[in-house]
Scaffold this motif. Sequence first.
Motif, mmCIF file in Angstrom:
data_model
loop_
_atom_site.group_PDB
_atom_site.id
_atom_site.type_symbol
_atom_site.label_atom_id
_atom_site.label_comp_id
_atom_site.label_asym_id
_atom_site.label_seq_id
_atom_site.Cartn_x
_atom_site.Cartn_y
_atom_site.Cartn_z
ATOM 1 N N HIS A 136 1.096 -1.248 3.105
ATOM 2 C CA HIS A 136 1.130 -0.908 1.814
ATOM 3 C C HIS A 136 1.428 0.637 1.325
ATOM 4 C CE1 HIS A 136 -0.860 -1.042 -2.246
ATOM 5 N NE2 HIS A 136 0.162 -1.621 -2.424
ATOM 6 N N HIS A 137 1.045 1.437 2.237
ATOM 7 C CA HIS A 137 1.144 3.039 1.820
ATOM 8 C C HIS A 137 2.556 3.398 2.127
ATOM 9 C CE1 HIS A 137 -2.855 4.441 1.224
ATOM 10 N NE2 HIS A 137 -3.173 3.821 2.288
ATOM 11 N N HIS A 138 3.144 2.539 3.230
ATOM 12 C CA HIS A 138 4.612 2.766 3.456
ATOM 13 C C HIS A 138 5.456 2.141 2.245
ATOM 14 C CE1 HIS A 138 8.345 2.836 5.847
ATOM 15 N NE2 HIS A 138 8.533 1.531 5.339
ATOM 16 N N PHE A 139 5.148 1.037 1.675
ATOM 17 C CA PHE A 139 5.879 0.299 0.659
ATOM 18 C C PHE A 139 5.694 1.207 -0.574
ATOM 19 C CE2 PHE A 139 5.141 -2.114 -3.311
ATOM 20 C CZ PHE A 139 6.473 -2.804 -3.029
ATOM 21 N N ASP B 193 11.051 2.750 -5.924
ATOM 22 C CA ASP B 193 11.606 1.665 -6.553
ATOM 23 C C ASP B 193 11.412 0.528 -5.581
ATOM 24 O OD1 ASP B 193 13.005 -0.512 -7.362
ATOM 25 O OD2 ASP B 193 14.673 0.382 -7.739
ATOM 26 N N PRO B 194 10.535 -0.570 -5.827
ATOM 27 C CA PRO B 194 10.448 -1.717 -4.960
ATOM 28 C C PRO B 194 11.703 -2.223 -4.149
ATOM 29 C CG PRO B 194 9.143 -1.943 -6.993
ATOM 30 C CD PRO B 194 10.028 -0.930 -7.095
ATOM 31 N N GLN B 195 12.659 -2.412 -5.041
ATOM 32 C CA GLN B 195 14.077 -2.763 -4.317
ATOM 33 C C GLN B 195 14.443 -1.999 -3.491
ATOM 34 O OE1 GLN B 195 15.741 -5.800 -4.522
ATOM 35 N NE2 GLN B 195 13.838 -6.155 -6.225
ATOM 36 N N ALA C 83 12.577 0.004 -1.521
ATOM 37 C CA ALA C 83 11.720 -0.209 -0.371
ATOM 38 C C ALA C 83 11.960 -1.476 0.482
ATOM 39 C CB ALA C 83 10.273 -0.419 -1.013
ATOM 40 N N LEU C 84 12.490 -2.608 -0.329
ATOM 41 C CA LEU C 84 12.773 -3.698 0.416
ATOM 42 C C LEU C 84 13.962 -3.720 1.251
ATOM 43 C CD1 LEU C 84 12.672 -7.056 0.618
ATOM 44 C CD2 LEU C 84 13.828 -7.223 -1.606
ATOM 45 N N GLN C 85 15.235 -3.079 0.445
ATOM 46 C CA GLN C 85 16.446 -2.652 1.343
ATOM 47 C C GLN C 85 16.315 -1.891 2.154
ATOM 48 O OE1 GLN C 85 18.925 -2.067 -2.299
ATOM 49 N NE2 GLN C 85 18.896 -4.185 -2.843
ATOM 50 N N GLU C 86 15.617 -0.636 2.078
ATOM 51 C CA GLU C 86 15.903 0.392 2.975
ATOM 52 C C GLU C 86 14.597 0.934 3.750
ATOM 53 O OE1 GLU C 86 17.780 3.689 1.068
ATOM 54 O OE2 GLU C 86 19.004 2.659 0.192
ATOM 55 N N GLY C 87 13.368 0.229 3.206
ATOM 56 C CA GLY C 87 12.060 0.829 3.776
ATOM 57 C C GLY C 87 11.435 0.039 5.027
ATOM 58 N N CYS C 88 12.292 -0.967 5.461
ATOM 59 C CA CYS C 88 11.750 -1.837 6.573
ATOM 60 C C CYS C 88 11.211 -0.925 7.670
ATOM 61 C CB CYS C 88 12.517 -2.732 7.128
ATOM 62 S SG CYS C 88 11.722 -4.015 8.119
ATOM 63 N N PRO C 89 9.760 -1.038 7.954
ATOM 64 C CA PRO C 89 9.255 -0.061 9.201
ATOM 65 C C PRO C 89 9.828 -0.257 10.508
ATOM 66 C CG PRO C 89 7.743 -1.293 7.808
ATOM 67 C CD PRO C 89 8.763 -1.745 7.240
ATOM 68 N N LYS C 90 9.898 0.351 11.504
ATOM 69 C CA LYS C 90 10.596 0.038 12.798
ATOM 70 C C LYS C 90 9.621 -0.930 13.589
ATOM 71 C CE LYS C 90 12.208 4.610 13.301
ATOM 72 N NZ LYS C 90 12.640 5.740 14.416
ATOM 73 N N GLU C 91 8.373 -1.146 13.131
ATOM 74 C CA GLU C 91 7.574 -2.377 13.831
ATOM 75 C C GLU C 91 7.906 -3.348 13.308
ATOM 76 O OE1 GLU C 91 3.400 -2.374 12.263
ATOM 77 O OE2 GLU C 91 4.171 -0.436 11.697
ATOM 78 N N LEU C 92 8.643 -3.728 12.402
ATOM 79 C CA LEU C 92 9.299 -5.008 11.670
ATOM 80 C C LEU C 92 10.597 -5.223 11.814
ATOM 81 C CD1 LEU C 92 6.848 -5.312 8.407
ATOM 82 C CD2 LEU C 92 6.748 -6.666 10.653
ATOM 83 N N GLU C 93 11.188 -4.341 12.559
ATOM 84 C CA GLU C 93 12.845 -4.419 12.654
ATOM 85 C C GLU C 93 12.968 -5.650 13.527
ATOM 86 O OE1 GLU C 93 14.491 -1.130 14.452
ATOM 87 O OE2 GLU C 93 14.073 0.247 13.026
ATOM 88 N N GLY C 94 13.976 -6.510 12.759
ATOM 89 C CA GLY C 94 14.289 -7.814 13.385
ATOM 90 C C GLY C 94 13.185 -9.009 12.811
ATOM 91 N N ARG C 95 12.437 -8.649 11.955
ATOM 92 C CA ARG C 95 11.620 -9.486 11.323
ATOM 93 C C ARG C 95 11.484 -9.028 9.715
ATOM 94 N NH1 ARG C 95 5.992 -9.821 13.733
ATOM 95 N NH2 ARG C 95 5.839 -7.533 13.071
ATOM 96 N N GLU C 96 12.866 -8.899 9.185
ATOM 97 C CA GLU C 96 13.007 -8.403 7.886
ATOM 98 C C GLU C 96 12.407 -9.461 6.839
ATOM 99 O OE1 GLU C 96 15.320 -7.969 10.295
ATOM 100 O OE2 GLU C 96 15.230 -5.712 10.310
ATOM 101 N N CYS D 82 6.812 -7.069 0.565
ATOM 102 C CA CYS D 82 6.990 -6.490 -0.577
ATOM 103 C C CYS D 82 6.966 -7.375 -1.699
ATOM 104 C CB CYS D 82 8.687 -5.909 -0.546
ATOM 105 S SG CYS D 82 9.106 -4.814 0.688
ATOM 106 N N THR D 83 7.201 -8.665 -1.704
ATOM 107 C CA THR D 83 6.878 -9.484 -2.881
ATOM 108 C C THR D 83 5.164 -9.407 -3.034
ATOM 109 O OG1 THR D 83 8.696 -10.708 -2.292
ATOM 110 C CG2 THR D 83 7.100 -11.905 -3.758
ATOM 111 N N HIS D 84 4.484 -9.695 -1.909
ATOM 112 C CA HIS D 84 2.996 -9.825 -1.786
ATOM 113 C C HIS D 84 2.513 -8.504 -2.612
ATOM 114 C CE1 HIS D 84 -1.175 -10.481 -0.549
ATOM 115 N NE2 HIS D 84 -1.022 -9.157 0.005
ATOM 116 N N PHE D 85 3.016 -7.299 -2.069
ATOM 117 C CA PHE D 85 2.546 -5.922 -2.704
ATOM 118 C C PHE D 85 2.621 -5.935 -4.342
ATOM 119 C CE2 PHE D 85 3.148 -4.132 1.737
ATOM 120 C CZ PHE D 85 1.740 -4.416 2.154
#
Length: 118
Positions: free
Chosen positions: A40-43, A48-50, A52-65, A72-75
């Motif tokens: 959530h802090h990363h988000f 802009d939430p968009q 964050a969604l398009q460019e902010g995917c953390p490395k730990e979630l790479e491959g699980r976009e 992002c929707t939840h936050f």
Amino acid sequence: MYVMNLLQTNYHLEDLTEESMAYVNRLFGERYKQWKSDLHHHFRAFDDPQVALQEGCPKELEGREDSWAWLCTHFQAPDYVNKAQVNKGNRKKKTLLHHSGSGPFSYRMDARRRVRII
């Protein structure tokens, strides 16, 4: 239980006592809450939430976009935003930390009161 089943491949968890299982579940819960808070802090680091969604995917979630998209929707969900604001306000009202060392502060205060009574 899903996490527990995944851990079964690396750890032997079938023969745990009820007390040990309660500890493991509490530990899982704490770690999950911290992980979600970190995400959530990363988000929130994005204006802009968009973005964050398009460019902010953390490395730990790479491959699980899809998981990042869900977060992002939840936050941004009104229930989550409201709960986060209420909790933030409640934390600001506190005059004492609720934890001190390894146990909750309230337990330490109760123990101190019992010693004075005896």
